[in-house]
Design an enzyme around this catalytic site. Structure first.
Site, short mmCIF file in Angstrom:
data_model
loop_
_atom_site.label_atom_id
_atom_site.label_comp_id
_atom_site.label_asym_id
_atom_site.label_seq_id
_atom_site.Cartn_x
_atom_site.Cartn_y
_atom_site.Cartn_z
CG HIS A 1 43.25 30.38 43.43
ND1 HIS A 1 42.65 31.21 43.55
CD2 HIS A 1 43.62 29.83 42.57
CE1 HIS A 1 42.36 31.67 42.29
NE2 HIS A 1 43.43 31.28 42.10
CG ASP B 1 41.69 31.53 46.94
OD1 ASP B 1 43.04 31.98 46.67
OD2 ASP B 1 40.50 31.31 45.77
C1 XUL Z 1 44.32 35.07 37.68
C2 XUL Z 1 43.31 33.98 36.99
C3 XUL Z 1 42.57 33.16 38.02
C4 XUL Z 1 42.29 32.37 37.84
C5 XUL Z 1 42.35 31.34 38.70
O1 XUL Z 1 44.63 35.93 36.32
O2 XUL Z 1 42.18 34.55 36.48
O3 XUL Z 1 42.78 33.95 39.73
O4 XUL Z 1 41.52 32.28 37.18
O5 XUL Z 1 43.11 30.31 39.19
#
Ligand code: XUL
Ligand code: CO
Length: 438
Positions: free
Chosen positions: A99, A102
């Site tokens: 993300h 992150d």
């Molecule tokens: C949350 C989840 C996230 C997504 C990406 O449950 O799975 O980490 O994979 O935003």
């Protein structure tokens, strides 16, 4: 600097190895049904679980204190990049996912935040070039910051909607910059707590507008990644709009987005929705929408997203069975370990052990699934089960040569009806045999 204790690259040693730092089943170059294990799986490490999170939970602070935690701000962000590429190298994993939030800290303004991001993306790019590692997907975190309290693309605040759009625009540019194979939308706070104060129709319309703008912008800048939506039924909101594969597909179809998106399916999200992982993969596969997977597992005794590393061989076998039966396999997607070590597994080496466990479980799943397919083990059982539709009346039904009237005439003279057992326990025993012996 080593963040994982100078561990050598993990190698395949075969199923009898007792070396905790060796693969017992994942043999990257082994060819199965025409492709190497490496190509079938396209494993990825999730940045947020392995480098950003620290084992904190609502009852206590983080237990996993890493060498890089002596830094703060951008220095910390840079050290984490180093740790990421070290781990990818140790695990011999080709891909990673992140993300935006992150990888770099937020600044006081959007400008500052973007500047931080640009700097870290440049550093990641450099490391990718040197190592040959690739970005499976990136995404925008539009759920952690308090501004997203009412959602991002489904917020009631137009200013927040604009902020989210700016964030996705930047994330798409970074995806292009890093040659990401996919771009993921997981609707962290796209959902609601109560209908009493929610205009569900309006929120869904707005979310669709948002997705269309993202598709258009990716096209405009020549970012040709596969777009994915990741369903989840609940958490953080009580009801998430992208509840499961079927709900998400119907959203995509209603808003004319289905030709632009496939699904990123996560095992623990499936079980939270009351489905098996293989159910979600099958639903997606039947609509040609199986895009990528987030590999993990939940806990039968807990009702939330525990994101454990996947070690359940039944689940990994049946997941790989769906993937092998999918046209083109996992395609541009991959097997991303959206999984975290338990809070008590706080040593850096646990991050290595956990990935080995997950990779071996999927490798074993792949071998078993391939054997099931080669032998037609389940196909034959299913074929026999539906054989009444292969000839006579059944064939007429399938060909569309019957009416309610003609079926009634048939039923009136067809007495008694003879039915056959589904032999489910025998089928399960056969699957057991494959898992133990394949
Ligand atoms: C949350 C989840 C996230 C997504 C990406 O449950 O799975 O980490 O994979 O935003
Ligand atoms: Co996920």
């Amino acid at each position: 600097m080593s963040y994982f204790g100078n561990v050598d690259k993990i190698k395949y040693e075969g199923k009898l190895s007792t070396n905790p730092l060796a693969f017992k089943h994942y043999n990257p170059d082994q060819v199965i049904l025409g492709k190497t294990m490496r190509e079938h799986m396209r494993f990825a490490v999730a940045y947020w679980h392995s480098f950003t999170a620290n084992g904190s939970d609502p009852f206590g602070v983080g237990t996993a204190v890493r060498e890089y935690d002596k830094f703060t701000g951008m220095e910390l962000a840079k050290a984490r990049v180093e740790a990421c590429f070290e781990l990818l190298n140790i695990l011999d994993v080709d891909y990673f996912c992140f993300h935006d939030r992150d990888i770099a800290p937020e600044g006081a303004t959007l400008q500052e935040t973007n500047k931080n991001l640009d700097e870290i993306v440049a550093l990641i790019k450099e490391n990718m070039k040197k190592s040959g590692k690739k970005l499976l997907w990136n995404t925008a975190n539009m759920f952690s910051n308090p501004r997203f309290v009412h959602g991002a693309a489904t917020t009631s605040n137009a200013d927040v909607y604009a902020y989210a759009a700016a964030q996705v625009k930047k994330a798409l540019e970074h995806g292009k910059e890093l040659g990401a194979e996919n771009y993921v939308f997981w609707g962290g706070r796209e959902g609601y707590e109560s209908l009493l104060n929610t205009d569900m129709g309006f929120e869904l319309d707005n979310m669709a507008r948002f997705m269309h703008m993202a598709v258009d912008y990716a096209k405009e800048i020549g970012f040709d990644a596969q777009f994915l939506i990741e369903p989840k039924p609940k958490e953080p909101t009580k009801h998430q709009y992208d509840f499961d594969a079927a709900t998400t597909l119907s959203f995509l179809q209603k808003y004319d987005l289905d030709k632009h998106f496939k699904l990123n399916l996560e095992a623990n999200h499936a079980t939270l929705a009351g489905h098996t992982f293989e159910h979600e993969l099958r639903v997606a596969r039947l609509s040609d929408a199986l895009g990528s997977i987030d590999a993990n597992q939940g806990d039968m005794l807990l009702g939330w997203d525990t994101d454990e590393f996947p070690t359940d061989l039944y689940s990994s076998t049946l997941a790989m069975y769906e993937i092998l039966n999918n046209e083109g396999g996992i395609g541009r997607g991959g097997v991303n370990f959206d999984a975290k070590v338990r809070r008590q597994s706080f040593e850096p080496i646990d991050v290595v052990y956990s990935h080995i466990a997950g990779m071996d479980s999927f490798a074993r799943g792949l071998v078993v699934a391939a054997k099931l397919i080669e032998d037609g083990a389940l196909e034959n059982i299913i074929d026999t089960k539906y054989e009444s539709f292969k000839s006579g009346l059944g064939a007429d039904i399938v060909a569309g040569n019957v009416t309610l009237k003609s079926l009634e005439a048939y039923a009136l003279q067809n007495n008694p009806i003879v039915t056959k057992s589904g032999h489910l326990e025998l089928v399960r025993a056969i699957l057991n045999q494959y898992i133990m012996n394949a």
